[in-house]
Motif scaffolding. Structure first.
Motif, PDB file in Angstrom:
ATOM      1  N   ARG A 141       6.581   2.685  -0.364  1.00 53.04           N
ATOM      2  CA  ARG A 141       5.248   2.147  -0.686  1.00 53.04           C
ATOM      3  C   ARG A 141       5.368   0.770  -1.308  1.00 53.04           C
ATOM      4  O   ARG A 141       4.595  -0.136  -1.014  1.00 53.04           O
ATOM      5  CB  ARG A 141       4.521   3.070  -1.663  1.00 53.04           C
TER       6      ARG A 141
ATOM      7  N   GLU B 235      -1.727   3.692  -4.755  1.00 50.10           N
ATOM      8  CA  GLU B 235      -1.621   4.525  -3.570  1.00 50.10           C
ATOM      9  C   GLU B 235      -0.967   5.876  -3.884  1.00 50.10           C
ATOM     10  O   GLU B 235      -1.427   6.927  -3.456  1.00 50.10           O
ATOM     11  CB  GLU B 235      -0.788   3.768  -2.544  1.00 50.10           C
TER      12      GLU B 235
ATOM     13  N   GLU C  35      -9.359  -0.700   1.076  1.00 53.46           N
ATOM     14  CA  GLU C  35      -8.045  -0.180   0.686  1.00 53.46           C
ATOM     15  C   GLU C  35      -7.990   0.269  -0.763  1.00 53.46           C
ATOM     16  O   GLU C  35      -7.256   1.174  -1.102  1.00 53.46           O
ATOM     17  CB  GLU C  35      -6.967  -1.236   0.950  1.00 53.46           C
TER      18      GLU C  35
END
Lengths: 209, 384
Positions: B212, B305, B342
């Motif tokens: 990530r 995330e 996002e």
């Protein structure tokens, strides 16, 4: 603010030394007492005054009692081969209320906490070891039956856990069985609502069926 | 998670401030230094993490000459369920903090942390890439305790057991091993048990986090750095995955040293998380100023995330005064990202107004603009 009566002020100051009582609550309690019938207040004062004279700790289990040994330790109908070790006298009351336990108790008087200067010496550990030694009759003159099992019932926090580990190691050579009370999902609740940590502990302490 | 409204009473320089009409995407708070912008973000931090991100002391949050503060925050989960948090702090002694979630009193921070995950970026956070190992352990704890309640409980119990063990070692310093050993044995076992669980989670987190981080870094930077991270349990280059055994062997190795020095020398409080800007270049030693900044932003976005996936809830992003630290390109990039799908709801504080006026469309209802001055917050009307 100080009240004009020194007697009232003294009472407020004394009351506010009690746990969970702040100055405001102490003021409220003192003013309440002032308005109560005289005999009620005297009865309360007497109850407080004689408390420490009448209440002692049992020389066997260290629970609070007015007679020594305490009624639980003297009761011939109880199972003298099992001792449940708890932190505080309050824990005895709670377990007694379940009506499930018929053995004896041993009150440690707290849990290990080096930060607060509490080591094994500060707890009733030596007294517990004395109870397990099988030489000669007990204080009541009768032979003591052999203790076969110790149940450790400490609070489910880090200090309770350390106390459990400490006692388990110390006591295992002296009795047939050392056990600890189970930890896990409360009765009447749903598995899906249990938090991860409780569920993880419940899995860790699973039992055969 | 979305924050709908906030109510601050006697919080820093806010006597009685209500902030409603928070937008689902970007909320900008502009004002001069000392106006009370950061306090808004701190209040959100208090309502989600139970503590401020600027200070460990709860008492300094209370307005001068006042006895108590309260923060009321109204949230809504991704699924639309209301989540209301109220926190009250009263000066003591002892200082008291009461936390209520949906009107129910909460006993432990562990019951609140992670419900509304937050990612915080402030100029102070640059120690994550440039500072010592303790800063990266703090980062690990911040992410993992929000991602997993079990981790947070282990961490809290680990710290307590460690403190107790250290108390014996420091008070009995110089005593013989045979005297101390039975006393510390139960604490050693607890440090090992909770420590191993913490280490297991930190190790698997590192593996999940690495791709990530790389992905976000590549997105932010045109250059070809290949950032990475490596977890070193207790600073050891170990491939072992049996942390219980690793802790046990370290514990026995340092026993005599511990008694001499009076403190615990093994356990995850000595972990290191190495951060690389390129496979062989540790960021702390080799990264340029610009690379540090990109790396930090990439870490935070990867954190966002990771938390979103682990907590199954979109985190709230708090950006405190970060735009003054970033050059124009990076600042625009971050703002574009925050405005995109996002990321989720974002709170920004800044002293300059024009950047946001130029860049964001405040008429859409996606974003909201507030002016903060000496402890008051007022919405800036469209076009004003």
């Amino acid at each position: 603010m100080l009240y004009t009566s020194p007697a009232l002020e003294t009472l407020i100051e004394r009351l506010s030394r009690l746990p969970t009582i702040g100055r405001k609550t102490a003021q409220r309690l003192a003013l309440y007492l002032l308005k109560q019938p005289r005999e009620d207040v005297v009865a309360l004062a007497e109850a407080i005054g004689t408390l420490q004279q009448r209440v002692h700790t049992c020389s066997i289990c260290a629970n609070i009692t007015e007679e020594d040994p305490c009624p639980i330790c003297r009761d011939p109908r109880r199972d003298h081969s099992v001792i449940c070790v708890v932190e505080e006298p309050n824990d005895v009351l709670v377990i007694e209320r379940t009506n499930e336990f018929k053995g004896l108790y041993h009150v440690l008087g707290g849990s290990l906490s080096p930060l607060e200067g509490v080591g094994p010496e500060e707890l009733k550990v030596r007294e517990l070891l004395d109870r397990l030694r099988q030489d000669g009759p007990g204080t009541d003159g009768r032979e003591r039956p052999e203790v076969r099992e110790i149940i450790l019932a400490m609070d489910p926090n880090v200090e309770g856990e350390a106390t459990t580990l400490y006692l388990a190691k110390l006591l295992s050579p002296l009795v047939d069985r050392v056990s600890r009370i189970a930890r896990g999902i409360p009765i009447g609740s749903d598995l899906e609502y249990a938090d991860e940590a409780t569920l993880a502990r419940a899995l860790e302490g699973r039992t055969a069926v | 998670m979305l924050a709908h409204s906030l109510h601050l009473q006697n919080f820093r320089n806010h006597s009685d401030t209500s902030v409603s009409g928070l937008a689902p995407k970007i909320n900008v708070f502009v004002g001069q230094n000392g106006a009370g912008k950061t306090s808004i973000l701190e209040a959100l931090s208090l309502a989600t993490l139970t503590k401020s991100f600027t200070t460990h002391s709860d008492s300094v949050l209370i307005k001068k000459e006042e006895q108590s503060l309260s923060v009321d925050a109204r949230f809504q989960t991704d699924l639309g369920v209301p989540h209301n948090v109220k926190i009250e702090i009263t000066l003591g002694p002892p200082i008291r903090k009461s936390i209520f979630a949906n009107s129910e009193r909460i006993r432990s921070a562990a019951d609140l942390v992670g419900i509304a995950p937050v990612v915080i970026l402030t100029p102070d956070e640059k120690v994550i890439t440039g500072g010592g190992p303790s800063e990266r352990r703090r980062f690990l704890n911040m992410v993992l305790s929000q991602a997993s309640r079990a981790y947070l409980e282990d961490e809290l119990e680990y710290r307590r057991a460690l403190k107790q063990r250290n108390a014996i070692l420091s008070r009995q310093q110089g005593r013989s091993l045979s005297y101390i050993q039975p006393l510390i044995a139960p604490w050693t076992e607890l440090v090992r048990k909770h420590g191993a669980r913490i280490m297991r989670r930190r190790a698997s987190f590192t593996e999940e986090f690495r791709p990530r981080l790389l992905a976000w870094y590549s997105k932010l930077s045109q250059s070809r750095e290949e950032p990475s991270l490596q977890y070193l349990p207790m600073g050891l280059e170990s491939v072992a995955t049996d942390y219980e055994a690793l802790l046990a062997s370290e514990a026995s190795k340092c026993e005599t040293d511990e008694i001499r020095r009076g403190t615990t020398l093994f356990g995850p409080h000595r972990d290191e998380l190495l951060l690389f800007v390129n496979p062989t270049q540790e960021a702390r030693l080799y990264a340029s100023q610009g690379q540090h900044k990109t790396l930090l932003v990439a870490m935070k976005l990867a954190e966002f995330e990771y938390l979103r996936d682990a907590a199954s809830e979109t985190p709230i992003l708090l950006l405190d005064d970060v735009f003054s630290e970033l050059d124009d390109d990076r600042a625009h990039q971050l703002l574009d990202l925050a405005a995109s799908e996002e990321l989720g709801q974002t709170f920004i504080t800044s002293t300059e107004r024009s950047r946001f006026e130029k860049k964001l469309d405040f008429s859409s209802g996606d974003h909201a603009f507030f002016e903060v001055s000496s402890g008051t917050v007022a919405p800036i009307l469209r076009g004003a």
